[in-house]
Design a protein around this motif. Structure first.
Motif, PDB file in Angstrom:
ATOM      1  N   ASN A   1      46.622  32.219  55.252  1.00  0.00           N
ATOM      2  CA  ASN A   1      47.586  32.874  54.366  1.00  0.00           C
ATOM      3  C   ASN A   1      48.724  31.941  53.967  1.00  0.00           C
ATOM      4  O   ASN A   1      49.207  32.003  52.831  1.00  0.00           O
ATOM      5  CB  ASN A   1      48.126  34.155  55.002  1.00  0.00           C
ATOM      6  N   LEU A   2      49.130  31.080  54.898  1.00  0.00           N
ATOM      7  CA  LEU A   2      50.146  30.091  54.528  1.00  0.00           C
ATOM      8  C   LEU A   2      49.562  29.113  53.505  1.00  0.00           C
ATOM      9  O   LEU A   2      50.220  28.773  52.514  1.00  0.00           O
ATOM     10  CB  LEU A   2      50.647  29.347  55.775  1.00  0.00           C
TER      11      LEU A   2
ATOM     12  N   ALA B   1      41.024  41.470  54.955  1.00  0.00           N
ATOM     13  CA  ALA B   1      40.742  40.378  54.011  1.00  0.00           C
ATOM     14  C   ALA B   1      39.619  39.430  54.459  1.00  0.00           C
ATOM     15  O   ALA B   1      38.766  39.063  53.629  1.00  0.00           O
ATOM     16  CB  ALA B   1      42.032  39.601  53.721  1.00  0.00           C
ATOM     17  N   PRO B   2      39.570  39.032  55.751  1.00  0.00           N
ATOM     18  CA  PRO B   2      38.525  38.063  56.148  1.00  0.00           C
ATOM     19  C   PRO B   2      37.100  38.547  55.875  1.00  0.00           C
ATOM     20  O   PRO B   2      36.216  37.727  55.597  1.00  0.00           O
ATOM     21  CB  PRO B   2      38.750  37.882  57.657  1.00  0.00           C
ATOM     22  N   SER B   3      36.877  39.844  55.925  1.00  0.00           N
ATOM     23  CA  SER B   3      35.510  40.326  55.679  1.00  0.00           C
ATOM     24  C   SER B   3      35.113  40.162  54.207  1.00  0.00           C
ATOM     25  O   SER B   3      33.950  40.269  53.849  1.00  0.00           O
ATOM     26  CB  SER B   3      35.349  41.778  56.131  1.00  0.00           C
ATOM     27  N   TYR B   4      36.090  39.886  53.354  1.00  0.00           N
ATOM     28  CA  TYR B   4      35.808  39.557  51.949  1.00  0.00           C
ATOM     29  C   TYR B   4      35.854  38.043  51.712  1.00  0.00           C
ATOM     30  O   TYR B   4      35.795  37.590  50.577  1.00  0.00           O
ATOM     31  CB  TYR B   4      36.808  40.262  51.024  1.00  0.00           C
TER      32      TYR B   4
ATOM     33  N   LEU C   1      38.424  36.083  52.164  1.00  0.00           N
ATOM     34  CA  LEU C   1      39.673  35.731  51.484  1.00  0.00           C
ATOM     35  C   LEU C   1      40.874  35.882  52.415  1.00  0.00           C
ATOM     36  O   LEU C   1      40.869  36.740  53.302  1.00  0.00           O
ATOM     37  CB  LEU C   1      39.897  36.662  50.277  1.00  0.00           C
ATOM     38  N   PRO C   2      41.911  35.074  52.196  1.00  0.00           N
ATOM     39  CA  PRO C   2      43.184  35.347  52.865  1.00  0.00           C
ATOM     40  C   PRO C   2      43.809  36.603  52.253  1.00  0.00           C
ATOM     41  O   PRO C   2      43.584  36.887  51.068  1.00  0.00           O
ATOM     42  CB  PRO C   2      44.037  34.119  52.514  1.00  0.00           C
ATOM     43  N   GLY C   3      44.594  37.335  53.030  1.00  0.00           N
ATOM     44  CA  GLY C   3      45.256  38.534  52.507  1.00  0.00           C
ATOM     45  C   GLY C   3      46.037  38.262  51.234  1.00  0.00           C
ATOM     46  O   GLY C   3      46.023  39.056  50.288  1.00  0.00           O
ATOM     47  N   VAL C   4      46.697  37.119  51.190  1.00  0.00           N
ATOM     48  CA  VAL C   4      47.525  36.732  50.036  1.00  0.00           C
ATOM     49  C   VAL C   4      46.717  36.719  48.732  1.00  0.00           C
ATOM     50  O   VAL C   4      47.241  37.015  47.658  1.00  0.00           O
ATOM     51  CB  VAL C   4      48.168  35.344  50.309  1.00  0.00           C
ATOM     52  N   VAL C   5      45.413  36.407  48.836  1.00  0.00           N
ATOM     53  CA  VAL C   5      44.549  36.387  47.652  1.00  0.00           C
ATOM     54  C   VAL C   5      43.883  37.751  47.467  1.00  0.00           C
ATOM     55  O   VAL C   5      43.769  38.254  46.354  1.00  0.00           O
ATOM     56  CB  VAL C   5      43.468  35.283  47.775  1.00  0.00           C
ATOM     57  N   PHE C   6      43.470  38.349  48.572  1.00  0.00           N
ATOM     58  CA  PHE C   6      42.740  39.617  48.548  1.00  0.00           C
ATOM     59  C   PHE C   6      43.599  40.760  47.997  1.00  0.00           C
ATOM     60  O   PHE C   6      43.165  41.548  47.170  1.00  0.00           O
ATOM     61  CB  PHE C   6      42.270  39.935  49.974  1.00  0.00           C
ATOM     62  N   ASP C   7      44.833  40.842  48.481  1.00  0.00           N
ATOM     63  CA  ASP C   7      45.736  41.902  48.036  1.00  0.00           C
ATOM     64  C   ASP C   7      47.184  41.383  48.062  1.00  0.00           C
ATOM     65  O   ASP C   7      47.919  41.604  49.013  1.00  0.00           O
ATOM     66  CB  ASP C   7      45.598  43.121  48.959  1.00  0.00           C
ATOM     67  N   PRO C   8      47.561  40.683  46.980  1.00  0.00           N
ATOM     68  CA  PRO C   8      48.876  40.027  46.969  1.00  0.00           C
ATOM     69  C   PRO C   8      50.045  40.994  47.115  1.00  0.00           C
ATOM     70  O   PRO C   8      51.129  40.589  47.535  1.00  0.00           O
ATOM     71  CB  PRO C   8      48.934  39.349  45.591  1.00  0.00           C
ATOM     72  N   ALA C   9      49.825  42.264  46.777  1.00  0.00           N
ATOM     73  CA  ALA C   9      50.930  43.216  46.823  1.00  0.00           C
ATOM     74  C   ALA C   9      51.144  43.805  48.215  1.00  0.00           C
ATOM     75  O   ALA C   9      52.164  44.452  48.476  1.00  0.00           O
ATOM     76  CB  ALA C   9      50.688  44.338  45.815  1.00  0.00           C
TER      77      ALA C   9
END
Ligand code: ADP
Ligand code: MG
Length: 256
Positions: free
Chosen positions: A22-23, A222-225, A227-235
């Motif tokens: 995420n960083l 997010a990891p199950s997709y 993706l980092p959370g920041v990309v998966f759901d930025p909000a």
């Protein structure tokens, strides 16, 4: 030249990989050039950056054994916006294979040198141990980011890590310092967590990052997709906190 940071804590499940990816994604989103190095044979940071560890032809393992360069082994995660030097189970063998090699703790450092000018940040996700792999990370880095949960025994585990960092600083890498402790999976409703958080600040002062990462289910999903959370759901609240943390890191390296 890149600033190189290890994300380390010898405990498992404390949020190292979540912090690293995420960083990395947060820094990429504000225009920083980032290389993420996965030093854990579990390869979670690789998978969590959208790179399939089973399909990698070259990994950090080949780099440590000097059968590949970083340039050859890195791959680009287009979705995440950063480069990945991946890992998979093969890496577990490196420990044994490097036993008889001289300066084995400096392999990663040497390998990163030729690409340092291409990045602003290199982030290294360490395994949950103080092993030869972690030592390679610590020997390569300017600083250590320590994610921790504000729980009763959190401080106890910290002693071993702090001692290891001191030893590496004294004997192997004069640049190394603890950049900061990052409070993760924080739940302000839990009184104990608030108390431990206050103790941390009292004891480690400005070595505790201002940003606090809340417990947030979107970060865990997010990891199950891949993706980092920041990309998966930025909000999501957790993602916003990591964006804030990325800003805090950019500020910190200005002062380094
Ligand atoms: P480590 O790399 O230290 O073993 P991980 O980053 O893999 O730790 O995190 C352990 C577990 O906790 C994972 O399932 C992850 O999704 C989850 N997790 C990490 N940070 C958070 C958070 N802020 N909120 C909710 N779940 C989290
Ligand atoms: Mg991990």
């Amino acid at each position: 030249m890149a600033k190189i940071f290890c994300v380390a804590n010898q405990k498992g499940g404390v949020g190292k990989t979540t912090t690293t990816v995420n960083l990395a994604a947060g820094l990429a989103r504000v225009g920083q050039r980032v290389l993420m190095v996965d030093l854990d044979p579990q390869g979670n940071a690789t998978m969590g950056s959208g790179v399939d560890k089973r399909k990698l032809e070259l990994t950090v393992y080949d780099v440590l054994l000097e059968s590949s360069s970083v340039v050859e082994a890195r791959v680009r995660s287009e979705k995440c916006g950063y480069d990945v030097l991946g890992a998979n189970r093969e890496l577990a063998g490196a420990e044994v294979e490097l036993v008889d090699v001289e300066r084995r703790e400096r392999r990663l450092r040497q390998a990163l040198a030729p690409v340092e000018a291409e990045y602003d940040f290199v982030l290294i996700d360490c395994p949950p141990s103080l092993s030869m792999l972690t030592l390679n990370g610590l020997c390569s880095a300017h600083g250590v980011i320590v994610p921790m949960q504000c729980e009763y025994f959190a401080l106890e585990g910290l002693t071993d890590l702090v001692n290891t960092i001191k030893q590496v600083h004294a004997n192997l890498n004069k640049d190394l310092q603890i950049i900061g402790l990052l409070r993760v999976m924080f739940d302000p409703r839990i009184t104990l967590q608030q108390q431990v958080s206050e103790q941390l600040k009292a004891h480690f002062k400005d070595k505790v990052f201002d940003t606090v990462i809340p417990r947030n289910v979107r970060l865990a999903e997010a990891p199950s997709y891949g993706l980092p959370g920041v990309v998966f759901d930025p909000a999501a609240r957790g993602s916003q906190a990591f964006m804030e943390f990325a800003q805090e890191m950019v500020e910190r390296i200005r002062k380094m």
